[in-house]
Motif scaffolding. Structure first.
Motif, PDB file in Angstrom:
ATOM      1  N   GLN A 107       0.801  -1.227   0.000  1.00  0.00           N
ATOM      2  CA  GLN A 107       0.000   0.000   0.000  1.00  0.00           C
ATOM      3  C   GLN A 107       0.833   1.277   0.000  1.00  0.00           C
ATOM      4  OE1 GLN A 107      -3.513  -0.051  -0.071  1.00  0.00           O
ATOM      5  NE2 GLN A 107      -3.252   2.130  -0.504  1.00  0.00           N
ATOM      6  N   GLY A 108       1.964   1.278   0.666  1.00  0.00           N
ATOM      7  CA  GLY A 108       2.775   2.490   0.772  1.00  0.00           C
ATOM      8  C   GLY A 108       3.984   2.439  -0.148  1.00  0.00           C
ATOM      9  N   LEU A 109       4.413   3.610  -0.627  1.00  0.00           N
ATOM     10  CA  LEU A 109       5.580   3.687  -1.512  1.00  0.00           C
ATOM     11  C   LEU A 109       6.170   5.080  -1.440  1.00  0.00           C
ATOM     12  CD1 LEU A 109       7.246   2.203  -3.750  1.00  0.00           C
ATOM     13  CD2 LEU A 109       5.664   3.219  -5.405  1.00  0.00           C
ATOM     14  N   TRP A 110       7.487   5.130  -1.200  1.00  0.00           N
ATOM     15  CA  TRP A 110       8.192   6.411  -1.135  1.00  0.00           C
ATOM     16  C   TRP A 110       9.682   6.130  -1.221  1.00  0.00           C
ATOM     17  CZ3 TRP A 110      11.835   8.465   2.252  1.00  0.00           C
ATOM     18  CH2 TRP A 110      12.087   9.842   2.104  1.00  0.00           C
ATOM     19  N   GLY A 111      10.454   7.097  -1.672  1.00  0.00           N
ATOM     20  CA  GLY A 111      11.893   6.904  -1.736  1.00  0.00           C
ATOM     21  C   GLY A 111      12.658   8.205  -1.822  1.00  0.00           C
ATOM     22  N   THR A 112      13.974   8.087  -1.817  1.00  0.00           N
ATOM     23  CA  THR A 112      14.851   9.244  -1.967  1.00  0.00           C
ATOM     24  C   THR A 112      15.659   9.179  -3.251  1.00  0.00           C
ATOM     25  OG1 THR A 112      16.599   8.151  -0.698  1.00  0.00           O
ATOM     26  CG2 THR A 112      15.062   9.540   0.524  1.00  0.00           C
ATOM     27  N   SER A 113      15.805   7.958  -3.801  1.00  0.00           N
ATOM     28  CA  SER A 113      16.551   7.759  -5.042  1.00  0.00           C
ATOM     29  C   SER A 113      16.151   6.408  -5.604  1.00  0.00           C
ATOM     30  CB  SER A 113      18.057   7.808  -4.800  1.00  0.00           C
ATOM     31  OG  SER A 113      18.477   6.653  -4.086  1.00  0.00           O
ATOM     32  N   VAL A 127      14.348   2.930  -2.174  1.00  0.00           N
ATOM     33  CA  VAL A 127      12.892   2.996  -2.327  1.00  0.00           C
ATOM     34  C   VAL A 127      12.276   2.131  -1.231  1.00  0.00           C
ATOM     35  CG1 VAL A 127      10.945   2.681  -3.900  1.00  0.00           C
ATOM     36  CG2 VAL A 127      13.223   3.209  -4.819  1.00  0.00           C
ATOM     37  N   PHE A 128      11.259   2.661  -0.564  1.00  0.00           N
ATOM     38  CA  PHE A 128      10.642   1.977   0.563  1.00  0.00           C
ATOM     39  C   PHE A 128       9.169   1.682   0.260  1.00  0.00           C
ATOM     40  CE2 PHE A 128      14.059   4.673   1.969  1.00  0.00           C
ATOM     41  CZ  PHE A 128      14.772   3.879   2.849  1.00  0.00           C
ATOM     42  N   ALA A 129       8.688   0.521   0.714  1.00  0.00           N
ATOM     43  CA  ALA A 129       7.299   0.130   0.494  1.00  0.00           C
ATOM     44  C   ALA A 129       6.743  -0.492   1.771  1.00  0.00           C
ATOM     45  CB  ALA A 129       7.189  -0.858  -0.670  1.00  0.00           C
ATOM     46  N   GLY A 130       5.441  -0.294   1.985  1.00  0.00           N
ATOM     47  CA  GLY A 130       4.764  -0.857   3.144  1.00  0.00           C
ATOM     48  C   GLY A 130       3.701  -1.841   2.722  1.00  0.00           C
ATOM     49  N   ALA A 131       3.765  -3.069   3.242  1.00  0.00           N
ATOM     50  CA  ALA A 131       2.816  -4.119   2.894  1.00  0.00           C
ATOM     51  C   ALA A 131       1.684  -4.149   3.912  1.00  0.00           C
ATOM     52  CB  ALA A 131       3.518  -5.473   2.841  1.00  0.00           C
ATOM     53  N   TYR A 132       0.461  -3.997   3.427  1.00  0.00           N
ATOM     54  CA  TYR A 132      -0.711  -3.959   4.296  1.00  0.00           C
ATOM     55  C   TYR A 132      -1.080  -5.350   4.788  1.00  0.00           C
ATOM     56  CZ  TYR A 132      -5.406  -2.708   5.898  1.00  0.00           C
ATOM     57  OH  TYR A 132      -6.538  -2.507   6.654  1.00  0.00           O
ATOM     58  N   ASP A 133      -1.215  -6.300   3.877  1.00  0.00           N
ATOM     59  CA  ASP A 133      -1.640  -7.647   4.249  1.00  0.00           C
ATOM     60  C   ASP A 133      -0.509  -8.471   4.863  1.00  0.00           C
ATOM     61  OD1 ASP A 133      -4.279  -7.282   3.270  1.00  0.00           O
ATOM     62  OD2 ASP A 133      -3.540  -7.571   1.236  1.00  0.00           O
ATOM     63  N   ASP A 134       0.669  -8.406   4.274  1.00  0.00           N
ATOM     64  CA  ASP A 134       1.801  -9.194   4.770  1.00  0.00           C
ATOM     65  C   ASP A 134       2.479  -8.562   5.977  1.00  0.00           C
ATOM     66  OD1 ASP A 134       2.235 -11.468   2.711  1.00  0.00           O
ATOM     67  OD2 ASP A 134       1.929  -9.689   1.484  1.00  0.00           O
ATOM     68  N   GLY A 166      18.179  -0.895  -5.525  1.00  0.00           N
ATOM     69  CA  GLY A 166      18.658  -0.680  -6.880  1.00  0.00           C
ATOM     70  C   GLY A 166      18.692  -1.948  -7.690  1.00  0.00           C
ATOM     71  N   SER A 167      18.615  -3.088  -6.977  1.00  0.00           N
ATOM     72  CA  SER A 167      18.610  -4.378  -7.680  1.00  0.00           C
ATOM     73  C   SER A 167      17.558  -5.344  -7.149  1.00  0.00           C
ATOM     74  CB  SER A 167      19.997  -5.034  -7.606  1.00  0.00           C
ATOM     75  OG  SER A 167      20.383  -5.231  -6.259  1.00  0.00           O
ATOM     76  N   THR A 168      17.327  -5.361  -5.830  1.00  0.00           N
ATOM     77  CA  THR A 168      16.358  -6.291  -5.256  1.00  0.00           C
ATOM     78  C   THR A 168      15.551  -5.625  -4.145  1.00  0.00           C
ATOM     79  OG1 THR A 168      17.980  -7.088  -3.642  1.00  0.00           O
ATOM     80  CG2 THR A 168      17.802  -8.309  -5.732  1.00  0.00           C
ATOM     81  N   TRP A 169      14.338  -6.180  -3.918  1.00  0.00           N
ATOM     82  CA  TRP A 169      13.511  -5.799  -2.774  1.00  0.00           C
ATOM     83  C   TRP A 169      13.819  -6.749  -1.620  1.00  0.00           C
ATOM     84  CZ3 TRP A 169      10.383  -1.600  -2.388  1.00  0.00           C
ATOM     85  CH2 TRP A 169       9.998  -0.961  -3.566  1.00  0.00           C
ATOM     86  N   SER A 170      13.927  -6.217  -0.416  1.00  0.00           N
ATOM     87  CA  SER A 170      14.162  -7.059   0.755  1.00  0.00           C
ATOM     88  C   SER A 170      13.329  -6.534   1.918  1.00  0.00           C
ATOM     89  CB  SER A 170      15.645  -7.071   1.132  1.00  0.00           C
ATOM     90  OG  SER A 170      16.087  -5.761   1.430  1.00  0.00           O
TER      91      SER A 170
END
Length: 211
Positions: free
Chosen positions: A158-164, A168-175, A183-187
Protein backbone atom coordinates in the motif's frame (compact mmCIF):
# COMPACT_ATOMS: atom_id res chain seq x y z
CA UNK A 1 -12.63 10.12 4.92
CA UNK A 2 -9.40 11.50 3.49
CA UNK A 3 -7.27 9.20 1.32
CA UNK A 4 -4.09 11.09 0.47
CA UNK A 5 -2.13 14.25 1.26
CA UNK A 6 0.59 16.13 -0.60
CA UNK A 7 2.28 19.46 -0.01
CA UNK A 8 4.51 21.86 -1.88
CA UNK A 9 5.46 23.62 1.36
CA UNK A 10 4.29 23.95 4.96
CA UNK A 11 1.83 26.62 3.82
CA UNK A 12 0.52 24.90 0.70
CA UNK A 13 -0.82 21.41 1.45
CA UNK A 14 -3.65 19.46 -0.23
CA UNK A 15 -5.68 16.53 1.14
CA UNK A 16 -8.20 14.55 -0.93
CA UNK A 17 -10.97 12.08 -0.12
CA UNK A 18 -14.57 11.00 -0.41
CA UNK A 19 -17.25 12.81 -2.44
CA UNK A 20 -14.81 15.01 -4.32
CA UNK A 21 -13.33 16.44 -1.12
CA UNK A 22 -10.20 18.56 -1.41
CA UNK A 23 -8.91 20.46 1.60
CA UNK A 24 -6.13 23.02 1.41
CA UNK A 25 -3.87 24.16 4.24
CA UNK A 26 -2.39 27.67 3.98
CA UNK A 27 -0.09 27.51 6.98
CA UNK A 28 -2.72 28.43 9.57
CA UNK A 29 -5.99 26.67 8.71
CA UNK A 30 -7.65 24.11 6.43
CA UNK A 31 -10.37 25.13 3.97
CA UNK A 32 -12.55 23.13 1.60
CA UNK A 33 -12.07 23.75 -2.12
CA UNK A 34 -14.71 23.53 -4.85
CA UNK A 35 -13.78 20.66 -7.16
CA UNK A 36 -17.00 20.34 -9.15
CA UNK A 37 -17.10 16.57 -8.66
CA UNK A 38 -18.62 14.08 -6.22
CA UNK A 39 -16.22 11.30 -7.24
CA UNK A 40 -14.07 9.89 -4.46
CA UNK A 41 -10.50 11.12 -4.87
CA UNK A 42 -7.70 8.69 -4.00
CA UNK A 43 -4.42 10.45 -4.82
CA UNK A 44 -2.89 13.91 -5.13
CA UNK A 45 0.46 15.23 -6.37
CA UNK A 46 1.75 18.40 -7.96
CA UNK A 47 4.31 21.14 -8.46
CA UNK A 48 4.23 24.92 -8.30
CA UNK A 49 2.86 24.80 -11.85
CA UNK A 50 -0.19 22.69 -11.09
CA UNK A 51 -1.68 20.01 -8.84
CA UNK A 52 -3.33 16.75 -9.99
CA UNK A 53 -5.97 14.76 -8.11
CA UNK A 54 -7.17 11.33 -9.26
CA UNK A 55 -9.95 8.97 -8.22
CA UNK A 56 -12.88 6.76 -9.07
CA UNK A 57 -14.48 6.43 -12.52
CA UNK A 58 -11.32 7.64 -14.26
CA UNK A 59 -11.50 11.04 -12.58
CA UNK A 60 -8.52 13.34 -13.04
CA UNK A 61 -8.62 16.96 -11.88
CA UNK A 62 -6.02 19.67 -12.30
CA UNK A 63 -5.59 22.79 -10.20
CA UNK A 64 -4.05 25.72 -12.05
CA UNK A 65 -3.42 27.84 -8.97
CA UNK A 66 -6.95 29.21 -8.91
CA UNK A 67 -9.47 26.55 -9.90
CA UNK A 68 -9.92 22.80 -10.23
CA UNK A 69 -10.86 21.56 -13.70
CA UNK A 70 -11.63 18.04 -15.00
CA UNK A 71 -9.18 16.46 -17.43
CA UNK A 72 -10.10 13.74 -19.91
CA UNK A 73 -8.41 10.50 -18.83
CA UNK A 74 -9.77 8.21 -21.52
CA UNK A 75 -10.96 5.58 -19.02
CA UNK A 76 -13.60 4.82 -16.40
CA UNK A 77 -11.11 2.81 -14.37
CA UNK A 78 -10.54 3.98 -10.80
CA UNK A 79 -7.18 5.64 -10.17
CA UNK A 80 -5.46 5.20 -6.81
CA UNK A 81 -2.31 7.27 -7.06
CA UNK A 82 -0.54 9.95 -9.10
CA UNK A 83 3.09 11.11 -9.33
CA UNK A 84 5.13 13.05 -11.86
CA UNK A 85 8.67 13.91 -12.79
CA UNK A 86 7.40 17.28 -14.03
CA UNK A 87 4.03 18.94 -14.85
CA UNK A 88 4.35 17.46 -18.37
CA UNK A 89 5.45 13.98 -17.30
CA UNK A 90 2.86 12.53 -14.91
CA UNK A 91 1.83 8.94 -14.13
CA UNK A 92 -1.48 7.70 -12.67
CA UNK A 93 -2.13 4.09 -11.61
CA UNK A 94 -5.17 2.13 -10.52
CA UNK A 95 -7.49 -0.84 -10.91
CA UNK A 96 -6.60 -3.74 -13.18
CA UNK A 97 -2.95 -2.72 -13.60
CA UNK A 98 -4.02 0.55 -15.21
CA UNK A 99 -1.21 3.03 -15.90
CA UNK A 100 -1.83 6.33 -17.69
CA UNK A 101 0.77 8.91 -18.66
CA UNK A 102 0.37 12.66 -19.17
CA UNK A 103 2.78 14.38 -21.56
CA UNK A 104 1.59 17.93 -20.97
CA UNK A 105 -1.14 17.64 -23.59
CA UNK A 106 -3.09 14.40 -23.12
CA UNK A 107 -3.33 11.27 -20.96
CA UNK A 108 -2.57 7.99 -22.76
CA UNK A 109 -2.61 4.36 -21.67
CA UNK A 110 0.64 2.52 -21.00
CA UNK A 111 1.26 -1.25 -20.98
CA UNK A 112 1.99 -2.11 -17.36
CA UNK A 113 2.55 -5.88 -17.70
CA UNK A 114 0.16 -6.45 -14.76
CA UNK A 115 -3.57 -6.89 -14.25
CA UNK A 116 -3.38 -6.45 -10.47
CA UNK A 117 -4.71 -3.33 -8.80
CA UNK A 118 -1.92 -0.75 -8.41
CA UNK A 119 -2.16 1.29 -5.23
CA UNK A 120 0.82 3.66 -5.42
CA UNK A 121 3.25 5.20 -7.87
CA UNK A 122 6.48 7.08 -7.11
CA UNK A 123 9.62 7.87 -9.02
CA UNK A 124 13.19 9.05 -8.60
CA UNK A 125 13.15 10.42 -12.16
CA UNK A 126 11.17 9.99 -15.37
CA UNK A 127 13.27 6.94 -16.22
CA UNK A 128 13.09 5.35 -12.76
CA UNK A 129 9.45 5.05 -11.72
CA UNK A 130 7.97 2.43 -9.39
CA UNK A 131 4.43 1.16 -8.80
CA UNK A 132 3.11 -1.29 -6.21
CA UNK A 133 -0.20 -2.99 -5.60
CA UNK A 134 -2.15 -6.12 -4.81
CA UNK A 135 -0.78 -9.69 -4.81
CA UNK A 136 2.71 -8.46 -3.88
CA UNK A 137 2.98 -6.55 -7.15
CA UNK A 138 5.89 -4.21 -7.81
CA UNK A 139 6.70 -2.73 -11.20
CA UNK A 140 9.66 -0.70 -12.41
CA UNK A 141 9.68 1.73 -15.34
CA UNK A 142 12.93 2.54 -17.15
CA UNK A 143 11.66 5.31 -19.39
CA UNK A 144 10.24 2.97 -22.02
CA UNK A 145 8.92 -0.25 -20.43
CA UNK A 146 7.20 -1.36 -17.23
CA UNK A 147 8.75 -4.56 -15.86
CA UNK A 148 7.56 -6.84 -13.01
CA UNK A 149 9.78 -6.96 -9.92
CA UNK A 150 10.00 -9.75 -7.33
CA UNK A 151 8.97 -8.82 -3.77
CA UNK A 152 8.36 -12.26 -2.27
CA UNK A 153 4.98 -11.08 -0.93
CA UNK A 154 1.46 -12.22 -1.80
CA UNK A 155 -0.74 -9.50 -0.29
CA UNK A 156 -1.39 -5.83 -0.90
CA UNK A 157 1.49 -3.36 -0.90
CA UNK A 158 0.00 0.00 0.00
CA UNK A 159 2.77 2.49 0.77
CA UNK A 160 5.58 3.69 -1.51
CA UNK A 161 8.19 6.41 -1.13
CA UNK A 162 11.89 6.90 -1.74
CA UNK A 163 14.85 9.24 -1.97
CA UNK A 164 16.55 7.76 -5.04
CA UNK A 165 16.35 4.74 -7.34
CA UNK A 166 18.57 2.84 -4.89
CA UNK A 167 16.57 3.76 -1.77
CA UNK A 168 12.89 3.00 -2.33
CA UNK A 169 10.64 1.98 0.56
CA UNK A 170 7.30 0.13 0.49
CA UNK A 171 4.76 -0.86 3.14
CA UNK A 172 2.82 -4.12 2.89
CA UNK A 173 -0.71 -3.96 4.30
CA UNK A 174 -1.64 -7.65 4.25
CA UNK A 175 1.80 -9.19 4.77
CA UNK A 176 2.60 -6.61 7.47
CA UNK A 177 6.14 -5.95 6.28
CA UNK A 178 8.30 -2.99 5.34
CA UNK A 179 10.47 -3.40 2.28
CA UNK A 180 13.43 -1.61 0.75
CA UNK A 181 14.68 -1.63 -2.83
CA UNK A 182 18.45 -1.09 -3.13
CA UNK A 183 18.66 -0.68 -6.88
CA UNK A 184 18.61 -4.38 -7.68
CA UNK A 185 16.36 -6.29 -5.26
CA UNK A 186 13.51 -5.80 -2.77
CA UNK A 187 14.16 -7.06 0.75
CA UNK A 188 12.27 -7.08 4.05
CA UNK A 189 13.73 -5.08 6.90
CA UNK A 190 14.19 -6.48 10.40
CA UNK A 191 11.75 -5.57 13.15
CA UNK A 192 9.03 -4.53 10.72
CA UNK A 193 6.32 -7.17 11.25
CA UNK A 194 2.92 -7.13 12.92
CA UNK A 195 1.51 -3.91 11.48
CA UNK A 196 -0.71 -3.16 8.49
CA UNK A 197 1.09 -0.37 6.67
CA UNK A 198 -0.93 2.14 4.65
CA UNK A 199 1.52 4.94 3.84
CA UNK A 200 5.16 6.00 3.88
CA UNK A 201 7.03 9.26 3.79
CA UNK A 202 10.34 10.63 5.01
CA UNK A 203 13.04 13.27 4.90
CA UNK A 204 16.00 11.07 3.95
CA UNK A 205 16.83 7.38 3.50
CA UNK A 206 17.69 7.22 7.20
CA UNK A 207 14.60 9.12 8.38
CA UNK A 208 11.51 7.31 7.03
CA UNK A 209 8.06 7.11 8.62
CA UNK A 210 5.44 4.37 8.10
CA UNK A 211 1.82 4.37 9.24
Amino acid sequence: QLNDVWGLSSSNVFAVGYSGTVLRYDGSSWSRMNTGTTATLMGVWGTSQGVFAVGEAGTILRHDGSNWSPVTSGTWTRFWSVWGASPADVFAVGDGGQVRHYDGTAWTEMTSSSTNLLTRVWGASRSRVFAVGYAGTALGYDGSTWTPMTTGLTGRIQGLWGTSDTAVFAGAYDDMRLLRYNGSTWSTGSGTTGRMYWGLTGRSNSDVYAA
